[in-house]
Design a protein around this motif. Structure first.
Motif, short mmCIF file in Angstrom:
data_model
loop_
_atom_site.label_atom_id
_atom_site.label_comp_id
_atom_site.label_asym_id
_atom_site.label_seq_id
_atom_site.Cartn_x
_atom_site.Cartn_y
_atom_site.Cartn_z
N MET A 250 27.45 46.00 -17.69
CA MET A 250 26.28 45.31 -18.25
C MET A 250 26.17 43.91 -17.64
O MET A 250 27.17 43.22 -17.46
CB MET A 250 26.40 45.21 -19.77
CG MET A 250 25.25 44.47 -20.45
SD MET A 250 25.39 44.47 -22.24
CE MET A 250 24.88 46.16 -22.60
N ASP A 251 24.95 43.51 -17.33
CA ASP A 251 24.73 42.18 -16.79
C ASP A 251 25.04 41.12 -17.84
O ASP A 251 24.86 41.34 -19.04
CB ASP A 251 23.29 42.04 -16.32
CG ASP A 251 22.98 42.92 -15.12
OD1 ASP A 251 23.94 43.24 -14.38
OD2 ASP A 251 21.80 43.30 -14.94
N LEU A 252 25.46 39.96 -17.37
CA LEU A 252 25.86 38.86 -18.25
C LEU A 252 24.76 38.50 -19.25
O LEU A 252 25.02 38.32 -20.45
CB LEU A 252 26.23 37.63 -17.42
CG LEU A 252 26.53 36.34 -18.18
CD1 LEU A 252 27.76 36.51 -19.07
CD2 LEU A 252 26.72 35.18 -17.20
N GLU A 253 23.52 38.41 -18.77
CA GLU A 253 22.44 37.98 -19.65
C GLU A 253 22.08 39.01 -20.71
O GLU A 253 21.36 38.70 -21.66
CB GLU A 253 21.19 37.64 -18.83
CG GLU A 253 20.62 38.80 -18.04
CD GLU A 253 21.18 38.87 -16.63
OE1 GLU A 253 20.56 39.54 -15.78
OE2 GLU A 253 22.24 38.26 -16.39
N ASP A 254 22.63 40.23 -20.60
CA ASP A 254 22.33 41.29 -21.57
C ASP A 254 23.41 41.45 -22.64
O ASP A 254 23.31 42.34 -23.49
CB ASP A 254 22.12 42.62 -20.86
CG ASP A 254 20.90 42.61 -19.96
OD1 ASP A 254 19.92 41.91 -20.29
OD2 ASP A 254 20.92 43.30 -18.91
#
Length: 296
Positions: A250-254
């Motif tokens: 998962m991407d950091l911003e998510d």
């Protein structure tokens, strides 16, 4: 990733090094409820076949007839600014994630998470906690409602009241999907949790592996899921609760973040807060969170 790590480092350091948070002496008192609705809190200093003699925190002596007692419960308390604080009865759960503390023997509660996840939770032998629940969505046929079974085993070290002694637990959650009944399909997570603190202020880190179960085949994820949670007591009736999840790939911003104010009563607690993601922490409105808990 460094901003995410810094965020949690600040939380952990503020909890670990705050004398106001962890270095509180805990004590146990007896709470007695009588048939006329009165509630007495203190220590039993004398008893016979007909009466309990109770000494309150202020040194008052109360003589209570045994025949008038509806319920007698041992509770943990601490002091803040000269006032007695009761331990949070919801210590075994944050918003959704577990702590390593058990529900405890002969204690149970009903919980409704965001109106869509009602559950019954009960403790056995001060170690094992069991949750039975369901995900209820508007318009869904009752035969298709996903059923939830979750068990948690807390190691005996939870009895320690020293803030320097961590507590450990392990457990598993299973969600059964009735619409796939022919294949006996389900999914869930197996986890381990470490909790630092006492039953008034604590933080936890969990590591779990998600899985899919189809008949006798169980397929676990290769990469773990992480959870970080905290509960910070601000008064006898209010606590601040937060948690976040880190999923594989998962991407950091998510990364999901959830925070709530927990309003604590003797038998009822309410969480009011919101769910957002790290990328929208400053901008955007969070999804509302509201939980109701009733202790039986």
């Amino acid at each position: 990733m460094r901003y995410f790590s810094l965020f949690y480092l600040i939380i952990i350091l503020s909890l670990l090094f705050s004398q106001e948070v962890f270095d509180k002496s805990l004590a146990k008192m007896v709470e007695i409820e009588t048939k006329d609705g009165n509630i007495f809190l203190g220590n039993i200093i004398e008893q016979d076949d007909k009466h309990y003699k109770l000494e309150t925190k202020d040194g008052l002596i109360v003589k209570i007839p045994i025949t008038s007692i509806v319920k007698s419960t041992i509770i943990e308390i601490t002091e803040k600014n000269g006032k007695v604080l009761r331990a949070d009865p919801n210590k075994s759960l944050y918003i959704f994630a577990p702590s390593a503390f058990p529900i405890e023997s002969n204690k149970s509660y009903c919980r409704d998470f965001c109106l869509f996840f009602p559950s019954y939770n009960i403790g056995f032998n001060n170690s094992f906690s069991l949750q039975l629940g369901a995900f209820v969505f508007p318009g869904m046929p009752i035969d298709d409602v996903p059923l939830v079974l979750s068990g948690k085993y807390s190691l005996p070290s939870f009895n320690s009241i020293k803030s320097t002694d961590p507590s450990f637990a392990t457990g598993i959650m299973y969600v059964r999907m009735p619409e796939f009944d022919d294949d006996n399909y389900g999914f869930g997570i197996a986890f381990g949790t470490i909790t630092l603190g006492n039953k008034f202020n604590h933080l936890s880190a969990s590591l779990g592996f998600g899985y899919i179960a189809q008949q006798s085949d169980w397929e676990f994820q290769e990469e773990p899921i992480y959870n970080f949670s905290f509960n910070l007591r601000s008064s006898n009736s209010i606590a601040i609760v937060g948690e976040s999840w880190v999923f594989p790939s998962m991407d950091l911003e998510d990364y999901p973040l959830a925070f709530s104010f927990r309003f604590i009563g003797r038998k009822i607690a309410v969480d009011l807060g919101g769910l957002t993601v790290l990328g929208s922490l400053v901008e955007g409105l969070p999804i509302p969170i509201i939980n109701f808990t009733f202790h039986i």
